[in-house]
Design an enzyme around this catalytic site. Structure first.
Site, short mmCIF file in Angstrom:
data_model
loop_
_atom_site.label_atom_id
_atom_site.label_comp_id
_atom_site.label_asym_id
_atom_site.label_seq_id
_atom_site.Cartn_x
_atom_site.Cartn_y
_atom_site.Cartn_z
CB ILE A 1 0.44 -22.09 -13.19
CG1 ILE A 1 -0.08 -20.82 -14.17
CG2 ILE A 1 0.60 -21.42 -11.70
CD1 ILE A 1 -0.37 -21.27 -15.52
CB SER B 1 7.73 -23.70 -3.75
OG SER B 1 6.87 -24.77 -3.96
NE ARG B 2 3.32 -25.18 3.24
CZ ARG B 2 3.98 -24.72 4.76
NH1 ARG B 2 4.89 -25.06 5.24
NH2 ARG B 2 3.37 -23.73 5.39
CE LYS C 1 -6.47 -18.86 -14.33
NZ LYS C 1 -7.04 -19.95 -14.41
CG ASP D 1 -8.31 -22.44 -12.29
OD1 ASP D 1 -7.82 -21.64 -11.13
OD2 ASP D 1 -7.63 -22.69 -12.88
#
Length: 308
Positions: free
Chosen positions: A14, A36-37, A90, A168
């Site tokens: 996303i 971010s990993r 969201k 979701d």
């Protein structure tokens, strides 16, 4: 005006598909860093965690939390404590009650907390709300069906507690519904289908109504093959209103009123820039409450196992 410097936390599908291009296309905001990993972007400072970003990163004004909902509360609290504005993808959290302390924390800090219901920024949503405001509504039917393998490939978090499963995407429909109808609604019955090997539903059927008894039916399904369905049909005294394409197309009274490309996330970032200019917050928890109520009223059925 100095551009709002935003760091994206969680560079998944996303974030890549929506947040990065929306920031690039929106005046008054710039992408300053990534936390971010497992992913990064060329020419941008990168950190494995939000904590590392806040400690060692470049100056940023805000963070956009695109991580799974189960970890967003702690991340939002840390960002607010560091003086940053916060956008929540969201759903804004894994539960309803965990958001209240964040709202209070943002108010104390004079920072923005923004629960970003992106589907409300679809081009046909506001015209639909305005059209319905002067009509008598007799019923609503929602059909929101998509292929989880296409839209959430390899995302195991969505099947864990707090990941919401089919809600979701379904919560997008509920965010539109609660924006376009003139009266609040509530859940009266829910039938949720759980795969035998998963902790979140793969399909759901909801009955809702408002205080006047308006009948609303919703069907959500993660098993749709072929054409995807993101449709809301509202029957009125002036004929049906149909929102399709997730809010991109509006047909009402027999006329095509809106048929436009989606640009939801640009609208989100324009709103975020507006809010951060004054430190105001925008945290509507209504769609998440409806999902929570669906779980409370759940008449559960177990269906065949789901494998990626």
């Amino acid at each position: 005006m100095t551009a709002l410097r935003v760091a994206i936390v969680g560079l998944g599908k996303i974030a890549r598909d929506q947040h990065v291009p929306a920031i690039a296309a929106t005046e008054g905001v710039t992408l300053a860093a990534i936390a971010s990993r497992n992913a990064s972007l060329p020419d941008l400072p990168h950190f494995a965690t939000l904590e590392q970003l806040l400690r060692d990163g470049p100056p940023v004004d805000a963070v956009a939390l695109c991580t799974p909902p189960q970890v967003r509360r702690a991340q939002a609290a840390a960002a607010l404590a560091a003086g940053k504005h916060v956008m929540l993808e969201k759903p804004p959290g894994a539960s309803v009650s965990e958001l209240d302390p964040l709202i209070a924390q943002a108010a104390r800090a004079g920072r923005t907390l923004f629960a970003s219901w992106h589907s409300r920024f679809a081009p046909a949503v506001e015209p639909a709300r305005q059209w319905l405001a002067t009509r008598r509504i007799s019923s609503v039917h929602i059909r929101w069906k998509e292929d989880v393998r296409v839209w959430h490939p390899g995302q195991d978090w969505i099947w864990q507690p707090g990941g919401l499963g089919v809600f979701d995407p379904g919560i997008n429909a509920l965010s539109i519904l609660t924006r376009i109808l003139p009266q609040p609604v509530f859940v009266t019955a829910a039938e949720l289908s759980f795969p035998a090997n998963r902790a979140a539903p793969i399909a759901a059927r909801l009955s809702l109504e408002d205080a006047a008894g308006l009948p609303i039916e919703a069907e959500f399904d993660f098993r749709q093959i072929g054409p995807q369905s993101w449709d809301i049909v509202v029957e009125t005294d002036r004929g049906p209103l149909t929102l399709s394409g997730g809010g991109a197309r509006l047909v009402a009274g027999g006329e095509i009123l809106i048929d436009a490309k989606q640009a939801e996330y640009r609208g989100l970032y324009r709103r975020f820039v507006e809010l951060t200019a004054t430190g105001a917050s925008d945290v509507d928890l209504t769609p998440l409450r409806l999902v929570a109520d669906a779980f409370m009223l759940d008449r559960r059925q177990i269906v065949e196992s789901f494998e990626e």
